[in-house]
Design a protein around this motif. Sequence first.
Motif, PDB file in Angstrom:
ATOM      1  N   ALA A 102      31.717  30.626 -68.618  1.00  0.00           N
ATOM      2  CA  ALA A 102      32.491  30.349 -69.647  1.00  0.00           C
ATOM      3  C   ALA A 102      33.869  29.856 -69.185  1.00  0.00           C
ATOM      4  O   ALA A 102      34.635  28.984 -69.534  1.00  0.00           O
ATOM      5  CB  ALA A 102      32.562  31.319 -70.749  1.00  0.00           C
ATOM      6  N   MET A 103      34.495  30.926 -68.327  1.00  0.00           N
ATOM      7  CA  MET A 103      35.750  30.716 -67.773  1.00  0.00           C
ATOM      8  C   MET A 103      36.113  29.365 -67.046  1.00  0.00           C
ATOM      9  O   MET A 103      37.034  28.770 -67.194  1.00  0.00           O
ATOM     10  CB  MET A 103      36.185  32.073 -66.998  1.00  0.00           C
ATOM     11  CG  MET A 103      36.630  33.237 -68.000  1.00  0.00           C
ATOM     12  SD  MET A 103      37.116  34.589 -66.974  1.00  0.00           S
ATOM     13  CE  MET A 103      35.566  35.479 -66.317  1.00  0.00           C
ATOM     14  N   SER A 105      34.173  26.683 -67.265  1.00  0.00           N
ATOM     15  CA  SER A 105      33.913  25.650 -68.204  1.00  0.00           C
ATOM     16  C   SER A 105      35.208  25.322 -68.818  1.00  0.00           C
ATOM     17  O   SER A 105      35.631  24.096 -69.292  1.00  0.00           O
ATOM     18  CB  SER A 105      32.828  25.966 -69.119  1.00  0.00           C
ATOM     19  OG  SER A 105      32.618  24.739 -70.025  1.00  0.00           O
ATOM     20  N   ASN A 106      36.118  26.365 -69.438  1.00  0.00           N
ATOM     21  CA  ASN A 106      37.155  26.199 -70.320  1.00  0.00           C
ATOM     22  C   ASN A 106      38.248  25.358 -69.395  1.00  0.00           C
ATOM     23  O   ASN A 106      39.084  24.827 -69.841  1.00  0.00           O
ATOM     24  CB  ASN A 106      37.419  27.664 -70.731  1.00  0.00           C
ATOM     25  CG  ASN A 106      38.802  27.618 -71.247  1.00  0.00           C
ATOM     26  OD1 ASN A 106      40.053  27.676 -70.744  1.00  0.00           O
ATOM     27  ND2 ASN A 106      38.883  27.667 -72.797  1.00  0.00           N
ATOM     28  N   HIS A 109      37.418  22.226 -69.152  1.00  0.00           N
ATOM     29  CA  HIS A 109      37.205  21.206 -70.345  1.00  0.00           C
ATOM     30  C   HIS A 109      35.829  21.031 -70.716  1.00  0.00           C
ATOM     31  O   HIS A 109      35.646  19.880 -71.175  1.00  0.00           O
ATOM     32  CB  HIS A 109      38.325  20.059 -70.482  1.00  0.00           C
ATOM     33  CG  HIS A 109      39.767  20.156 -70.247  1.00  0.00           C
ATOM     34  ND1 HIS A 109      40.219  20.247 -69.046  1.00  0.00           N
ATOM     35  CD2 HIS A 109      40.425  20.743 -71.182  1.00  0.00           C
ATOM     36  CE1 HIS A 109      41.574  20.458 -69.059  1.00  0.00           C
ATOM     37  NE2 HIS A 109      41.844  20.851 -70.586  1.00  0.00           N
ATOM     38  N   THR A 111      31.633  22.221 -71.959  1.00  0.00           N
ATOM     39  CA  THR A 111      30.709  22.661 -73.069  1.00  0.00           C
ATOM     40  C   THR A 111      30.429  24.197 -72.839  1.00  0.00           C
ATOM     41  O   THR A 111      29.399  24.429 -73.708  1.00  0.00           O
ATOM     42  CB  THR A 111      29.771  21.731 -73.388  1.00  0.00           C
ATOM     43  OG1 THR A 111      29.026  21.568 -72.301  1.00  0.00           O
ATOM     44  CG2 THR A 111      30.420  20.459 -73.862  1.00  0.00           C
ATOM     45  N   GLY A 112      30.410  24.674 -71.804  1.00  0.00           N
ATOM     46  CA  GLY A 112      30.044  26.051 -71.749  1.00  0.00           C
ATOM     47  C   GLY A 112      28.610  26.101 -70.877  1.00  0.00           C
ATOM     48  O   GLY A 112      27.920  27.335 -71.261  1.00  0.00           O
TER      49      GLY A 112
END
Length: 468
Positions: A102-103, A105-106, A109, A111-112
């Motif tokens: 998640a980190m 991907s964030n 940019h 989609t997780g």
Amino acid sequence: MSDTGGLGAMLEGLYPYRGTYESHHEVPASPVDRAAVLDEITRMAKEEDAQGDRGTVSGSLYCGDHEHYAFLGEVFSVFSHANVLQRDMYPSATKFEGEIIAMTSNLLHGTGIGVVTSGGSESLITALYSYREQAAAERGVTRPNVVLPTTAHVALQKGAHWMGIEVRRAPLTEDYTADVDAMAGLIDDQTIALVGSAGDYGHGLIDPIERIAALAQERGIGMHVDGCLGGWLLPWVERLGYDVPSWDFRVPGVTSISADTHKYGYALKGSSVLLYRDAELRRRQYFTAPDWPGGLYLSPGFAGSRSNGILASTWAAMLVTGESGYLAAAEKIMRTARAIRDGIRAIPELAVIGDPTFLVAFQAAADLDIYLVNDSLVAQGWRMNSLQLPPALHFCVTRPNTADGVAERFLEALRAAVDYATQHRGEPAGTGAMYGFGGTPQGDATINMLMSTVLDAMHGLAPGAGTD
């Protein structure tokens, strides 16, 4: 073939401890004292870390903070014995892995959607596998090929070799980035994906990702961005206001990205993150076996057992560094890289390759041997990365290189190295004996044999043993 270039000396250099420490070829009859083992290991580590701690090594050591390493080692030790496969026993693995994905991907940019792998090679090879399976299932592709620039990481060639995928390599433009028009000419109905780098290992340059991704969309195929090297640095560099071309999931047509957390994410070796734009493509890498006598088996990729220590320590590295820590490190890295780049440009006998960010590659004028330059740098205590096609060196700037005075000392050493190469023009360079020898079937075959000999030696087989 004679021992040209000192192959024997190089192989001997793989065994520096033979005369210092006892060699073990069988399990000792009685347990060795733990304190003695730890003392031996500590002495080796201290000696081997010395050069990197001085900031005279290109790449390799991305963090350099031994307190950080010790903390991550402590975290690792808490879960070192835990197998990620056994989520019922160690549900913490799901928390760590999910939040690492998640980190990352964030940051890019996304989609997780992703997986954590053991390093850049596994991320690249896994992506290649996913595209092969997707193309076979959705388009009936039976003779898969992948189109990539010549500078794309060689792990893609390794994976393609293992999986029966043809590699079609496109040339570079004058600025040493991917020639997208040439890539377009290599695509056919069996092409499974296109690849671009951000930045490439050799020169640290960012390929024209927007154009490659648009081409992939036009042809109805996927596009992987190899951000293994720059993926955990370029986002912070961009936030600092530096000009960074678009390369992440903000670019339509980019369908997967690899980014190594064990590089500029400052995690322990080896961890990397492979991100996908959609879950269906990620599922292509999964393996499930519902009919095995050993029970239901499911695995997200190549690896089976994995230590939860790597997940825990990677997760911890992100938390304890934080945005402010990553930004501060990126600012120092870019200031240092800019100083090195500008200093090299001021040396008439050298030329910087392309428009670099954090990694500066450079070559010599036509009448100067860059490997003689490297010989002198090695003698002065510097460890650069040697490149070929064309002959060049690169300095991948990491946190240890940002210490006060390191850039200035390097440029001073480099100017002395150029003087050395000028004075010894025409003499063979010791550090460049293997480069430039390939490019022909005979030369490549000989180099392959020599490199196999080196691999044998690294794994305990004495040169010549086990052969006719």
